[in-house]
Each structure stands twice: as structure tokens, then as C-alpha cells.
Design an enzyme around this catalytic site. Sequence first.
Site, PDB file in Angstrom:
ATOM      1  N   ARG A 186      -2.433   1.596   2.464  1.00  0.00           N
ATOM      2  CA  ARG A 186      -3.320   0.789   1.577  1.00  0.00           C
ATOM      3  C   ARG A 186      -4.690   1.209   1.668  1.00  0.00           C
ATOM      4  O   ARG A 186      -5.202   1.387   2.703  1.00  0.00           O
ATOM      5  CB  ARG A 186      -3.027  -0.492   1.922  1.00  0.00           C
ATOM      6  CG  ARG A 186      -1.965  -1.272   1.209  1.00  0.00           C
ATOM      7  CD  ARG A 186      -1.575  -1.207  -0.202  1.00  0.00           C
ATOM      8  NE  ARG A 186      -0.424  -1.726  -0.682  1.00  0.00           N
ATOM      9  CZ  ARG A 186       0.761  -1.045  -1.091  1.00  0.00           C
ATOM     10  NH1 ARG A 186       0.648   0.564  -0.794  1.00  0.00           N
ATOM     11  NH2 ARG A 186       1.851  -1.703  -1.401  1.00  0.00           N
ATOM     12  N   GLU A 208      -8.829   2.506  -7.157  1.00  0.00           N
ATOM     13  CA  GLU A 208      -7.917   3.374  -7.466  1.00  0.00           C
ATOM     14  C   GLU A 208      -7.990   2.962  -9.259  1.00  0.00           C
ATOM     15  O   GLU A 208      -7.558   1.843  -9.458  1.00  0.00           O
ATOM     16  CB  GLU A 208      -6.239   3.393  -7.159  1.00  0.00           C
ATOM     17  CG  GLU A 208      -6.292   3.625  -5.696  1.00  0.00           C
ATOM     18  CD  GLU A 208      -4.940   3.412  -5.130  1.00  0.00           C
ATOM     19  OE1 GLU A 208      -4.138   2.840  -5.785  1.00  0.00           O
ATOM     20  OE2 GLU A 208      -4.865   3.452  -3.747  1.00  0.00           O
ATOM     21  N   HIS A 218      -1.858   7.821  -5.403  1.00  0.00           N
ATOM     22  CA  HIS A 218      -0.836   6.685  -5.214  1.00  0.00           C
ATOM     23  C   HIS A 218       0.411   6.858  -5.623  1.00  0.00           C
ATOM     24  O   HIS A 218       1.124   6.187  -6.167  1.00  0.00           O
ATOM     25  CB  HIS A 218      -1.213   5.643  -5.564  1.00  0.00           C
ATOM     26  CG  HIS A 218      -0.875   4.377  -4.745  1.00  0.00           C
ATOM     27  ND1 HIS A 218      -1.546   3.120  -4.467  1.00  0.00           N
ATOM     28  CD2 HIS A 218       0.564   4.075  -4.142  1.00  0.00           C
ATOM     29  CE1 HIS A 218      -0.741   2.089  -3.707  1.00  0.00           C
ATOM     30  NE2 HIS A 218       0.309   2.913  -3.524  1.00  0.00           N
TER      31      HIS A 218
HETATM   32  P1  NAI Z   1       6.680  -2.144   7.781  1.00  0.00           P
HETATM   33  O1  NAI Z   1       6.432  -3.621   7.903  1.00  0.00           O
HETATM   34  O2  NAI Z   1       7.833  -1.679   7.939  1.00  0.00           O
HETATM   35  O3  NAI Z   1       5.741  -1.369   9.107  1.00  0.00           O
HETATM   36  C1  NAI Z   1       4.387  -1.943   9.201  1.00  0.00           C
HETATM   37  C2  NAI Z   1       4.139  -1.880  10.411  1.00  0.00           C
HETATM   38  O4  NAI Z   1       2.898  -1.954  10.757  1.00  0.00           O
HETATM   39  C3  NAI Z   1       4.892  -3.050  11.463  1.00  0.00           C
HETATM   40  O5  NAI Z   1       5.794  -2.528  12.494  1.00  0.00           O
HETATM   41  C4  NAI Z   1       3.763  -4.058  12.117  1.00  0.00           C
HETATM   42  O6  NAI Z   1       3.966  -4.282  13.159  1.00  0.00           O
HETATM   43  C5  NAI Z   1       2.778  -2.967  12.014  1.00  0.00           C
HETATM   44  N1  NAI Z   1       1.389  -3.353  12.087  1.00  0.00           N
HETATM   45  C6  NAI Z   1       0.984  -4.718  11.454  1.00  0.00           C
HETATM   46  N2  NAI Z   1      -0.350  -4.785  11.707  1.00  0.00           N
HETATM   47  C7  NAI Z   1      -0.854  -3.962  12.716  1.00  0.00           C
HETATM   48  C8  NAI Z   1      -2.007  -3.347  13.216  1.00  0.00           C
HETATM   49  N3  NAI Z   1      -2.943  -4.488  13.078  1.00  0.00           N
HETATM   50  N4  NAI Z   1      -2.112  -2.639  13.864  1.00  0.00           N
HETATM   51  C9  NAI Z   1      -1.029  -1.607  14.018  1.00  0.00           C
HETATM   52  N5  NAI Z   1       0.150  -1.741  13.728  1.00  0.00           N
HETATM   53  C10 NAI Z   1       0.250  -2.922  12.739  1.00  0.00           C
HETATM   54  O7  NAI Z   1       5.940  -1.508   6.555  1.00  0.00           O
HETATM   55  P2  NAI Z   1       6.416  -0.224   5.848  1.00  0.00           P
HETATM   56  O8  NAI Z   1       7.435  -0.491   4.776  1.00  0.00           O
HETATM   57  O9  NAI Z   1       6.570   0.757   6.979  1.00  0.00           O
HETATM   58  O10 NAI Z   1       5.240   0.156   5.185  1.00  0.00           O
HETATM   59  C11 NAI Z   1       3.774   0.669   5.638  1.00  0.00           C
HETATM   60  C12 NAI Z   1       2.548   0.626   4.683  1.00  0.00           C
HETATM   61  O11 NAI Z   1       3.072   1.676   3.671  1.00  0.00           O
HETATM   62  C13 NAI Z   1       2.325  -0.570   3.979  1.00  0.00           C
HETATM   63  O12 NAI Z   1       1.032  -0.817   3.881  1.00  0.00           O
HETATM   64  C14 NAI Z   1       2.736  -0.477   2.631  1.00  0.00           C
HETATM   65  O13 NAI Z   1       2.003  -1.150   1.680  1.00  0.00           O
HETATM   66  C15 NAI Z   1       2.711   0.995   2.411  1.00  0.00           C
HETATM   67  N6  NAI Z   1       3.342   1.752   1.467  1.00  0.00           N
HETATM   68  C16 NAI Z   1       2.618   2.631   0.730  1.00  0.00           C
HETATM   69  C17 NAI Z   1       3.370   3.288  -0.439  1.00  0.00           C
HETATM   70  C18 NAI Z   1       2.770   4.200  -0.999  1.00  0.00           C
HETATM   71  O14 NAI Z   1       3.005   4.822  -2.247  1.00  0.00           O
HETATM   72  N7  NAI Z   1       1.537   5.077  -0.584  1.00  0.00           N
HETATM   73  C19 NAI Z   1       4.704   2.885  -0.809  1.00  0.00           C
HETATM   74  C20 NAI Z   1       5.384   1.805   0.163  1.00  0.00           C
HETATM   75  C21 NAI Z   1       4.665   1.274   1.090  1.00  0.00           C
END
Ligand code: NAI
Length: 316
Positions: free
Chosen positions: A223, A253, A280
Amino acid sequence: MNTVLISDYIENPDIEFDILKESLSEAANKDIEVILLWNTIANKEYIDKFPNLKAIIRYGAGYDNVDLEYTKENGIFVCNTPDYGTDEVSDTAIAMIMNIARGINTYDTLAKDYFDTWQENTNKIIKRNNEYKVGVIGAGRIGGSVLLKANALKFDTYFYDPYLAYGYEKQLSSKRVEKLDDLLEITDILSINCPLTEETKDMIDESFINRMKEGSSLVNTARGKIVKDIDVFYEPLKSGYLNSVAFDVLPFEPPKESLLINAWRNNEKWLDGRVIINPHTAYFSDTAFYEMREKTALNAKRVIDGLRPINIVNGL
Ligand code: NAI
């Protein structure tokens, strides 16, 4: 009865209709029980139009356009659809990491000025993959996938994730680091894969960059607002303290004018292909887009069939 409404954006709801049939409604009326939400802001005013609402299901992973407190108070489930693009996003992160590791964009930029010399123009900072330490912040669905793919490419991988249960480091064949600063100190290529939260908003600022290893690179496919200001990278890139940055997401964006954005748009020579910006689109493939719509509609079907929906994000 027509009880499921698509909020906006989808012009031809063919995928949704295949799953929801006559439950799909064209009218936003008081019978609506489930909303498939795209960009519409689901605030109190919007939600109050639907007195029989049971669930709001977001197309996609983010849900910052929904009032989570108000829905919770009123017993309305809010769900997201988080997993449709896990491979697409991790593949984008890996492509950016590989591009940095092999210097492809940098060579492409520099080679345009090579006329009399050619193959001897090697970039001395390029290393073998297993000599790069790749660090991931947030080893969830996407970050975990990045680690597994990076392992397959023989990178030396590490992660920081204070909320991930112990033992996942074994499943991910990666090394867990207990403190963020320890990860920043050792990592050559850092991949941001945590969510945007109160804790991670503005996390990447001048101090964060100063704590990164000299000569290292950063990839952000998570993000944009995890970065305080895009220009925090300007001086570190110009001085060479940072090698490269690659962003799929930006604090704004489309990006506003800024030192770094202007330099990137103007193809300024000193950047040498060291800044990559994608609009994005890491989530996107035709298949991922289909899967997102299908999974969102299938979750709505659970609600109209009287089942508890999956991927609830408002703590109900
Ligand atoms: P997820 O919820 O499966 O994994 C996120 C991980 O980050 C979790 O294991 C959590 O414990 C960890 N986490 C939370 N706070 C933290 C911190 N302060 N320090 C370190 N780790 C921390 O989420 P997912 O599906 O893997 O998505 C990850 C990111 O990717 C999200 O921000 C999501 O919005 C973004 N995303 C981006 C897309 C794009 O098109 N660029 C599309 C889909 C998701």
C-alpha cells in the site's frame, strides 16, 4: 427475491448472475440483504438506505471505504476477497526483485549511450542471487509467496512479521528476524508486503531509510501510504545510498508532482533505470479479475443461503 446489489463499476454482471441468478437486483431498494461493493463509500448514510442489510462483500482486498464500526454495531458482516491475486502480486514483486538483482532496467538505460564499447560495461554491484539477502516485511499470503518464489530463485531470504505464528518460518523455508531494524540492517532487497494499518502508515520515512543497509533496494507492492512521502527516496537515490526502488503503489495515485516523480517522468539520466513505477496493477490478470468477481459472488451466495460468510474483517 432480488436481494443482492452490485454497488458500482461492473457494467455486465454476467459472472455474478451465473452464481446468484434471480437474487441479483438492479434496484437499490430496502429489500437488499447483500451488497457487492466496489468503489462506493459505504458510510452510515449509505448503509442506512438498506434496513435489511446482512453483509457487505468487497470486491478485492482493501476495505477502507467501509465504516467498520457502524456495520459491527448493526450486526452487518463486512468481508473482503483477499486471495484472488496472491500469485499476481507476488510475481510482480519477484519481477521487480529480479530486475534489481540483474540490473536489467539499469543496463537498458545505460546501453543507449554505449557506441564504441559494449560487453565490458558491467555493473560492479551485480551479485549472484544467493549472495543477495532478500527481506520481506509481512509474510502473509503475498509475502509468504514472495519468500517461496525467492527461495526457488536461490536468494537468501529473511522476514519480519511479529503477528505470524511461530513455525511458519519452517513452512516458508526462510529465516525469521525478531526486530525490524535487524531486517533493515542485513537486507539487500526489501519487499513490503504488510497491510496499511495505524502501525505501518508512514512507516517508511527518512529514519527508516537511514536504518536500511547502504546500497540496498526497496520494492513496495503493498500500500502506498506505508511510505510517508515519495520524496523521502530522492536524496538517498541521488547520493547512491539506495540502489533502486520499485513501486506498484504510491502515497498518491496517480502521483502528484514531486522531485522524484518529476525526475522519473523526465527520464533524468542520474536515475539510470533505478526507479520503476507500475500503476497499481500488480493484482491484475484476466484470470485474477474473473476469480475476484466469482469469489465475491460465491460469498454473497453463502449469505443468501443462510450460511456465515467467509473473510469477515469487521470482527463479527
Ligand atoms: P495478509 O493479511 O495475508 O498478510 C499480511 C501480513 O502482514 C500478515 O502476516 C501480518 O501479520 C503482517 N503484518 C501486519 N502488520 C505488520 C507489521 N507492522 N510489520 C510486519 N508485518 C505485519 O495480506 P496479503 O493478502 O498478503 O496482502 C498484503 C498486502 O498487499 C496488503 O497491504 C494488501 O493491501 C496488498 N495488496 C496489494 C495489491 C496490489 O495490487 N498491489 C493487491 C492485493 C493486496
